[in-house]
Design an enzyme around this catalytic site. Structure first.
Site, short mmCIF file in Angstrom:
data_model
loop_
_atom_site.label_atom_id
_atom_site.label_comp_id
_atom_site.label_asym_id
_atom_site.label_seq_id
_atom_site.Cartn_x
_atom_site.Cartn_y
_atom_site.Cartn_z
N GLY A 195 0.84 -1.20 0.00
CA GLY A 195 0.00 0.00 0.00
C GLY A 195 0.86 1.24 0.00
N CYS A 202 4.55 -6.47 2.58
CA CYS A 202 4.99 -5.07 2.59
C CYS A 202 4.16 -4.26 3.58
CB CYS A 202 4.92 -4.50 1.16
SG CYS A 202 5.74 -2.92 1.01
N TYR A 203 3.36 -3.32 3.08
CA TYR A 203 2.48 -2.55 3.97
C TYR A 203 1.60 -3.49 4.81
CZ TYR A 203 -0.96 1.03 5.26
OH TYR A 203 -1.79 1.88 5.94
N HIS A 249 8.40 -8.33 -1.87
CA HIS A 249 7.25 -8.62 -2.72
C HIS A 249 7.42 -9.95 -3.45
CE1 HIS A 249 5.18 -4.75 -2.38
NE2 HIS A 249 6.39 -4.24 -2.24
N GLU A 294 5.25 -11.43 -5.10
CA GLU A 294 4.42 -11.42 -6.32
C GLU A 294 5.14 -10.83 -7.53
OE1 GLU A 294 4.22 -9.42 -3.80
OE2 GLU A 294 3.36 -7.47 -4.27
N SER A 343 -15.87 -7.62 -32.31
CA SER A 343 -15.00 -6.59 -32.88
C SER A 343 -13.76 -7.19 -33.52
CB SER A 343 -14.56 -5.64 -31.77
OG SER A 343 -13.68 -6.34 -30.90
N GLY A 344 -13.55 -8.49 -33.30
CA GLY A 344 -12.30 -9.10 -33.76
C GLY A 344 -11.27 -9.13 -32.65
N VAL A 351 -9.81 -9.82 -28.65
CA VAL A 351 -9.78 -11.03 -27.81
C VAL A 351 -11.04 -11.13 -26.95
CG1 VAL A 351 -8.44 -12.32 -26.11
CG2 VAL A 351 -7.29 -10.75 -27.65
N ASP A 352 -11.39 -10.04 -26.27
CA ASP A 352 -12.45 -10.13 -25.27
C ASP A 352 -13.80 -10.50 -25.89
OD1 ASP A 352 -10.31 -9.16 -23.93
OD2 ASP A 352 -11.15 -7.17 -23.55
N SER A 353 -14.16 -9.80 -26.97
CA SER A 353 -15.47 -10.10 -27.55
C SER A 353 -15.45 -11.47 -28.23
CB SER A 353 -15.90 -9.00 -28.51
OG SER A 353 -15.10 -8.98 -29.67
N LYS A 374 -6.75 -10.76 -18.29
CA LYS A 374 -6.53 -10.89 -19.74
C LYS A 374 -5.83 -12.20 -20.11
CE LYS A 374 -6.75 -8.50 -23.67
NZ LYS A 374 -7.85 -7.60 -24.06
#
Ligand code: XMP
Length: 517
Positions: free
Chosen positions: A61, A88-89, A176, A178, A230-231, A233-235, A373
């Protein structure tokens, strides 16, 4: 959708104290095949109790627990017997809340540090070599551990770099794990999840697909669903997933604004109509778009026209489909969480973002809203979408319009499409490992003199843009070999009449952006 995961899956809650690290932590947990969600740092003990998490992680944080308005947590959560990892925080808060000390210091520690494990009894860092590299980013640090804790690691600057109280199932690290720079970071995350919290690694893409398919079927029943393609990735993944769930009840509307790259529109049609046998409405709206964009040079105005027209065309088609009640949208998890603020994990109203025309309304299904994603790409791959779609580089919604400076005309679009295809073909052949984040061609609004054969030319230049990046927030220009640049330049000038110069953009971001516009 997240409710069903959370009921069926052991879930790790990441308390977001306002650092960009919370999303990274959630992703690392999921990479270890354990489902995770981000929640606001001020979640109450009662809310935690009702969600029955298998473990908690407190994120990093602000730089100091003494900063004005520094976020605090409901300290009762620390006494619930749930395995908790403070980072961390999060470590400093754990120490403060339980009676340890976090003295104010002026000496921070940023970047690589050598981490030394000092107590062989430690569980979190068990099996780690005595010395390793860890990533640090903090000002204050814990000065004395709370009663019941042991200190387990240090660095040259930070005397207490990790601590734990296995009896109370509390663990903490000042560094960290991560972050990819921390040498044994993912091992530490896995140890915490598997050994300490005893969570089995069962969360997989197949689970995600199966659970989603089931819940979409339940939600939709016998109704019709529409989805805008739309072409991107998501749609595409949304459409493929909803199609797996409800088959012919789905109709996809592909608004082809004519601003896509070479062959992209045809690929969308090939994949969805021919491969998946989706009921596809292909609206060829190029001329409509070109006439609206005629004479427009301001980049913001271009974007606005293209965005508004998309919904107009989409709803013209959608309202022709009788009985459609649901609208499938490719909303992702990062769109849902407002990271870095106390409103984290509060749900944004996407209904407000869709400009439904008067009297028109659809209920939303958002099957990807729990996913990051990279997980969406994995789901797409699993569903059988081709790499061209799932591994597609980021491409602006307004398409090539942002890469043509000045007015957009059919001729300019064609020039850019052809040059861009050469740039992509050549760099893709060279960059087999995918080290370059994004590459494309840009058409600036100038002409210059050249000579070809015996003739003077007065043609347009093409700018080649290729950048390395991890998240598009910052980027550096890719150090492409000169031979590759020479090949691109020769091909563009030889193959495309009207282009007489090729330039390579050597600007990083900041100060530049990735796109031109
Ligand atoms: P900039 O140019 O701001 O771009 O450095 C950062 C990243 O965002 C992409 N980009 C877009 N992506 N819709 C998108 O989905 C858009 O309108 C849009 N504009 C820029 C850009 O390609 C880069 O990866």
């Amino acid at each position: 959708m997240s409710a069903s995961y959370h009921e069926q899956q052991p879930t790790v809650l990441v308390l977001d104290f306002g650092a960009q690290y919370a999303q990274l932590i959630a992703r690392r947990v999921r990479e270890a095949r354990v489902y995770s969600e981000i929640v606001p740092y001020d979640i109450s003990a009662e809310d935690v109790e009702s969600r029955k998490p298998a473990a908690l992680i407190l994120s990093g944080g602000p730089s100091s627990v003494y900063a004005e308005g520094a976020p605090r947590m409901d300290a009762r959560i620390l006494e619930m017997g749930i395995p908790i990892l403070g980072l961390c925080y999060g470590m400093q808060l754990m120490a403060l809340e339980l009676g340890g000390e976090v003295p104010r210091t002026d000496v921070g520690e940023y970047g690589f540090a050598e981490l030394q494990v000092v107590d062989p009894r430690c569980r979190l860092l068990e099996d780690m070599p005595e010395r390793s590299q860890a990533w640090m980013s903090h000002r204050d640090s814990v000065g004395s551990v709370p009663e019941g804790f042991i200190m387990t690691a240090r660095t040259a600057i930070t005397p207490i770099a990790a601590m734990e109280d296995p009896g109370r199932r509390l663990y903490a690290a000042q560094f960290h794990p991560e972050v990819a720079h921390t040498q044994f970071g993912q091992e530490i995350v896995r140890r915490f999840l598997y050994e300490i919290a005893e969570i089995p690694p069962v969360w997989t893409m197949v689970n995600i697909i199966d659970e989603n398919v089931e819940s979409i079927r339940e939600q939709v029943g016998a109704d019709r669903v529409i989805c805008g393609l739309s072409g991107g990735v998501d749609s595409s993944v949304t459409a493929a997933l909803v199609h797996r769930a409800v088959g012919d009840q789905l109709t996809c509307v592909f608004v082809d604004h004519g601003l896509m790259r070479k062959d992209e529109g045809a690929e969308v049609v090939r994949v969805f109509r021919d491969q998946f046998h989706v009921d596809l409405v292909h609206v060829q709206a190029q001329e409509r778009y070109l006439s609206l964009l005629s004479g427009v040079t301001d980049p913001e105005q271009k974007r606005r026209i293209i965005g508004e027209e998309f919904w107009k065309v989409f709803f013209e088609e959608a309202t022709k489909l009788k009985g459609a009640r649901w609208l499938a949208q490719g909303t992702l998890y990062p769109d849902v969480i407002e990271s870095g603020s106390r409103t984290a994990a509060k749900i944004k109203s996407h209904h407000n973002l869709i400009p439904f025309p008067d009297g028109v309304h659809f209920d939303l299904i958002e099957p990807l809203r729990a996913l990051f994603k990279d997980e969406v790409r994995a789901v797409g791959k699993e569903l059988g979408l081709p790499d061209d779609i799932v591994l597609r580089q980021p491409f602006p919604g307004p398409g090539l319009a942002v890469r043509i400076i000045g007015e957009i005309t059919y001729e300019k679009l064609e020039l850019l499409r052809r040059a861009d295809a050469i740039v992509r073909e050549e760099i893709a052949a060279w960059d087999r490992d995918g080290t370059v984040w994004q590459y494309f061609a840009v058409l600036p609004d100038i002409r210059s003199v050249g000579v070809m054969g015996d003739e003077r030319t007065y043609g347009r230049p093409i700018v080649v843009r290729a950048v390395t990046s991890v998240d598009a927030m910052t980027a550096d220009w890719a150090r492409l070999p000169h031979e590759l640049l020479a090949r691109i330049s020769n091909r563009i000038i030889n193959e495309i009449e009207g282009i007489n110069r090729v330039a390579y953009d050597i600007t990083s971001k900041p100060p530049g952006t990735i796109e031109w516009e």
